[in-house]
Scaffold this active site. Structure first.
Site, PDB file in Angstrom:
ATOM      1  N   LYS A  83     -33.523  -3.303  20.772  1.00 28.17           N
ATOM      2  CA  LYS A  83     -33.216  -2.708  19.683  1.00 28.17           C
ATOM      3  C   LYS A  83     -34.291  -2.340  18.650  1.00 28.17           C
ATOM      4  O   LYS A  83     -35.226  -3.164  18.347  1.00 28.17           O
ATOM      5  CB  LYS A  83     -32.072  -3.724  18.820  1.00 28.17           C
ATOM      6  CG  LYS A  83     -31.253  -3.186  18.215  1.00 28.17           C
ATOM      7  CD  LYS A  83     -30.161  -4.124  17.872  1.00 28.17           C
ATOM      8  CE  LYS A  83     -28.872  -3.781  17.020  1.00 28.17           C
ATOM      9  NZ  LYS A  83     -28.315  -4.842  16.279  1.00 28.17           N
TER      10      LYS A  83
HETATM   11  O1  G3P Z   1     -24.609  -4.957  14.622  1.00 23.66           O
HETATM   12  C1  G3P Z   1     -24.756  -4.740  13.349  1.00 23.66           C
HETATM   13  C2  G3P Z   1     -24.293  -5.731  12.610  1.00 23.66           C
HETATM   14  O2  G3P Z   1     -24.991  -7.201  12.994  1.00 23.66           O
HETATM   15  C3  G3P Z   1     -24.377  -5.707  11.088  1.00 23.66           C
HETATM   16  O3  G3P Z   1     -23.481  -6.260  10.459  1.00 23.66           O
HETATM   17  O4  G3P Z   1     -21.832  -7.399   8.618  1.00 23.66           O
HETATM   18  O5  G3P Z   1     -24.472  -7.574   8.544  1.00 23.66           O
HETATM   19  O6  G3P Z   1     -23.613  -5.395   8.185  1.00 23.66           O
HETATM   20  P1  G3P Z   1     -23.382  -6.590   8.881  1.00 23.66           P
END
Ligand code: G3P
Length: 217
Positions: A83
């Site tokens: 990633k």
């Molecule tokens: O895959 C991306 C994710 O982990 C981000 O999520 O909830 O931190 O915006 P969030």
């Protein structure tokens, strides 16, 4: 639509895998930090639970160390996807790594034009973060719709992973748009099975059944 688990928690990944709901896993530095475990052994363990793609994120910010770190991560298991955050360094790393056969998932995508550039660079996956757009008053799912349309126009190879999912409605919207993959946090994934009418329905069936048994005793 494929379901990836957006977590580095191995208990949750095992639980989803047992339900046939872990087509892959995505992690990021924040999710790994939440587990308080060493990064590489953790990624190896996740790769042993799930056959599908497991994203592990680079933390180096310059090109050479980023590529070195990516190669090391890719060596951990055959299903590791590296990633990489979108940007100039990221794009160069993606071109290099994909040419070596190392698959990449470009993360932190917030515009359809970023997605177009990432797809042109040959990334295997790209991850628009819809919840974070919703957080600042945009409609994150519009971004997914535009990305899918742009990629289809040009027959570009990257698969879109709808990321930063916050609730079941995001999953439904992604499926209605025909997104190929959604990466879902465990607390959202396990909610998808539940409906209050299912619970009260089962309760009523069991009550009636037990009444019948009592009558026939
Ligand atoms: O895959 C991306 C994710 O982990 C981000 O999520 O909830 O931190 O915006 P969030």
């Amino acid at each position: 639509m494929k379901f990836f688990l957006d977590t580095a928690n191995t208990d949750d990944i095992r639980r989803a895998a047992d339900l046939g709901l872990a087509d892959g896993v995505t992690t990021n530095p924040s999710l790994v930090a939440r587990e308080g475990r060493d990064f590489e052994p953790l990624i190896k363990e996740i790769c042993s639970i799930v056959d599908g793609p497991v994203s592990a994120e680079v933390t180096a910010e310059e090109l050479d160390p980023m590529v070195e770190q990516a190669r090391r991560l890719a060596d951990l298991a055959p299903n590791v996807i590296v990633k990489i955050p979108v940007g100039e360094v990221g794009l160069r790393a993606v071109r290099l790594l994909e040419s070596e056969g190392i698959r990449t998932n470009v993360t932190l995508v917030f515009s359809p034009l970023q997605a177009l550039l990432v797809a042109r660079a040959g990334a295997s996956y790209l991850s628009p973060f819809i919840g974070r757009l919703d957080d600042i008053g945009h409609t994150g799912m519009d971004l997914v719709e535009q990305i899918l349309e742009v990629l289809a126009n040009y027959d570009l190879p990257s698969q879109t992973i709808v990321a930063s999912i916050r609730h079941p409605l995001h999953v439904l919207q992604a499926a209605l748009l025909g997104a190929p993959i959604a990466t879902i946090p465990p607390q959202v994934l396990f909610k998808l099975l539940h409906h209050p009418l299912t619970d009260t329905g089962i309760e009523r069936f069991m009550k009636d059944w037990n009444t019948l048994l009592g009558r026939n005793r």
